[in-house]
Motif scaffolding. Structure first.
Motif, PDB file in Angstrom:
ATOM      1  N   ILE A  29      33.118  48.199  30.701  1.00 17.43           N
ATOM      2  CA  ILE A  29      34.191  47.779  31.606  1.00 17.43           C
ATOM      3  C   ILE A  29      35.545  47.826  30.901  1.00 17.43           C
ATOM      4  N   SER A  30      35.577  47.470  29.639  1.00 16.32           N
ATOM      5  CA  SER A  30      36.852  47.475  28.916  1.00 16.32           C
ATOM      6  C   SER A  30      37.363  48.891  28.644  1.00 16.32           C
ATOM      7  N   GLU A  31      36.469  49.875  28.722  1.00 20.45           N
ATOM      8  CA  GLU A  31      36.849  51.249  28.383  1.00 20.45           C
ATOM      9  C   GLU A  31      37.144  52.133  29.595  1.00 20.45           C
ATOM     10  N   ILE A  32      36.896  51.642  30.799  1.00 20.39           N
ATOM     11  CA  ILE A  32      37.149  52.493  31.959  1.00 20.39           C
ATOM     12  C   ILE A  32      38.332  51.972  32.757  1.00 20.39           C
ATOM     13  N   ARG A  33      38.888  52.844  33.543  1.00 18.53           N
ATOM     14  CA  ARG A  33      40.031  52.468  34.369  1.00 18.53           C
ATOM     15  C   ARG A  33      39.577  51.487  35.442  1.00 18.53           C
ATOM     16  N   PRO A  34      40.394  50.493  35.761  1.00 22.43           N
ATOM     17  CA  PRO A  34      40.009  49.455  36.729  1.00 22.43           C
ATOM     18  C   PRO A  34      39.535  50.000  38.075  1.00 22.43           C
ATOM     19  N   GLU A  35      40.133  51.078  38.548  1.00 19.72           N
ATOM     20  CA  GLU A  35      39.719  51.612  39.850  1.00 19.72           C
ATOM     21  C   GLU A  35      38.329  52.261  39.814  1.00 19.72           C
ATOM     22  N   ASN A  36      37.823  52.544  38.614  1.00 19.61           N
ATOM     23  CA  ASN A  36      36.488  53.130  38.480  1.00 19.61           C
ATOM     24  C   ASN A  36      35.389  52.089  38.288  1.00 19.61           C
ATOM     25  N   ILE A  37      35.770  50.844  38.101  1.00 20.18           N
ATOM     26  CA  ILE A  37      34.783  49.792  37.835  1.00 20.18           C
ATOM     27  C   ILE A  37      33.773  49.646  38.974  1.00 20.18           C
ATOM     28  N   PRO A  38      34.183  49.555  40.240  1.00 14.72           N
ATOM     29  CA  PRO A  38      33.191  49.383  41.304  1.00 14.72           C
ATOM     30  C   PRO A  38      32.135  50.487  41.341  1.00 14.72           C
ATOM     31  N   SER A  39      32.547  51.743  41.186  1.00 14.78           N
ATOM     32  CA  SER A  39      31.562  52.830  41.232  1.00 14.78           C
ATOM     33  C   SER A  39      30.615  52.781  40.037  1.00 14.78           C
ATOM     34  N   GLN A  40      31.131  52.398  38.876  1.00 15.30           N
ATOM     35  CA  GLN A  40      30.271  52.265  37.693  1.00 15.30           C
ATOM     36  C   GLN A  40      29.245  51.143  37.887  1.00 15.30           C
ATOM     37  N   MET A  42      28.123  49.989  40.741  1.00 18.12           N
ATOM     38  CA  MET A  42      27.150  50.401  41.757  1.00 18.12           C
ATOM     39  C   MET A  42      26.110  51.348  41.160  1.00 18.12           C
ATOM     40  N   ALA A  43      26.526  52.235  40.283  1.00 22.22           N
ATOM     41  CA  ALA A  43      25.580  53.144  39.632  1.00 22.22           C
ATOM     42  C   ALA A  43      24.595  52.367  38.761  1.00 22.22           C
ATOM     43  N   LEU A  44      25.101  51.390  38.030  1.00 26.65           N
ATOM     44  CA  LEU A  44      24.217  50.559  37.208  1.00 26.65           C
ATOM     45  C   LEU A  44      23.271  49.740  38.077  1.00 26.65           C
ATOM     46  N   GLU A  45      23.772  49.258  39.204  1.00 25.18           N
ATOM     47  CA  GLU A  45      22.937  48.482  40.127  1.00 25.18           C
ATOM     48  C   GLU A  45      21.816  49.354  40.678  1.00 25.18           C
ATOM     49  N   SER A  48      19.152  49.771  38.071  1.00 21.14           N
ATOM     50  CA  SER A  48      18.378  48.531  37.942  1.00 21.14           C
ATOM     51  C   SER A  48      17.393  48.372  39.088  1.00 21.14           C
ATOM     52  N   VAL A  49      17.826  48.696  40.292  1.00 18.58           N
ATOM     53  CA  VAL A  49      16.944  48.593  41.459  1.00 18.58           C
ATOM     54  C   VAL A  49      15.761  49.550  41.306  1.00 18.58           C
ATOM     55  N   GLN A  50      16.043  50.776  40.899  1.00 15.55           N
ATOM     56  CA  GLN A  50      14.962  51.747  40.713  1.00 15.55           C
ATOM     57  C   GLN A  50      13.959  51.261  39.671  1.00 15.55           C
ATOM     58  N   ASN A  51      14.454  50.718  38.567  1.00 13.50           N
ATOM     59  CA  ASN A  51      13.558  50.203  37.525  1.00 13.50           C
ATOM     60  C   ASN A  51      12.717  49.044  38.046  1.00 13.50           C
ATOM     61  N   PHE A  52      13.357  48.132  38.778  1.00 13.64           N
ATOM     62  CA  PHE A  52      12.615  46.992  39.311  1.00 13.64           C
ATOM     63  C   PHE A  52      11.570  47.453  40.314  1.00 13.64           C
ATOM     64  N   ARG A  53      11.950  48.320  41.236  1.00 13.57           N
ATOM     65  CA  ARG A  53      11.012  48.778  42.263  1.00 13.57           C
ATOM     66  C   ARG A  53       9.835  49.537  41.640  1.00 13.57           C
ATOM     67  N   SER A  54      10.069  50.279  40.579  1.00 11.02           N
ATOM     68  CA  SER A  54       8.968  50.963  39.885  1.00 11.02           C
ATOM     69  C   SER A  54       8.005  49.962  39.267  1.00 11.02           C
ATOM     70  N   ALA A  55       8.554  48.952  38.608  1.00 10.71           N
ATOM     71  CA  ALA A  55       7.705  47.912  38.012  1.00 10.71           C
ATOM     72  C   ALA A  55       6.972  47.130  39.093  1.00 10.71           C
ATOM     73  N   GLN A  56       7.657  46.851  40.184  1.00  8.39           N
ATOM     74  CA  GLN A  56       7.061  46.135  41.308  1.00  8.39           C
ATOM     75  C   GLN A  56       5.877  46.924  41.860  1.00  8.39           C
ATOM     76  N   ALA A  57       6.067  48.203  42.087  1.00  5.36           N
ATOM     77  CA  ALA A  57       4.994  49.046  42.614  1.00  5.36           C
ATOM     78  C   ALA A  57       3.822  49.108  41.650  1.00  5.36           C
ATOM     79  N   ALA A  58       4.121  49.203  40.356  1.00  3.13           N
ATOM     80  CA  ALA A  58       3.046  49.243  39.361  1.00  3.13           C
ATOM     81  C   ALA A  58       2.237  47.949  39.371  1.00  3.13           C
TER      82      ALA A  58
END
Length: 102
Positions: A29-40, A42-45, A48-58
């Motif tokens: 967050i400290s290294e990216i421009r403030p207007e790019n924070i929301p998209s970054q 969301m990508a991380l979210e 995380s969702v994909q990782n959780f759903r994979s573990a959940q399914a397993a």
């Protein structure tokens, strides 16, 4: 005396991982421009969702976890974990869509 049970090892590992991920996010967050924070975020979210759903399914694909005399506890624990994850995801989306950008 040090407890060497696997549960304490897992908890300790997760605590260290949490701290590391928090610091990584702070740095990102400290290294990216403030207007790019929301998209970054969301990508991380999404990752995380994909990782959780994979573990959940397993976990849900292992019927032995939900059989036997402890099945009620296992079902309740799994339901609680999934519900808490979904609540955190809803909160994240609400905040990201309804709070002014910093």
């Amino acid at each position: 005396m040090k407890d060497s049970s696997p549960q304490f090892g897992i908890i300790g590992h997760l605590a260290r991982e949490y701290d590391e991920k928090y610091r990584e996010l702070e740095k990102l967050i400290s290294e990216i421009r403030p207007e790019n924070i929301p998209s970054q975020l969301m990508a991380l979210e999404e990752r995380s969702v994909q990782n959780f759903r994979s573990a959940q399914a397993a976990m849900l694909s292992v019927p032995e976890l939900f059989e036997g005399k402890e099945s009620e506890k296992a079902i309740k624990a799994m339901t609680t974990l999934c519900r808490a994850f979904d609540e955190m995801r809803i909160l994240f989306h609400f905040l990201s869509e309804n709070c002014p950008q910093a």
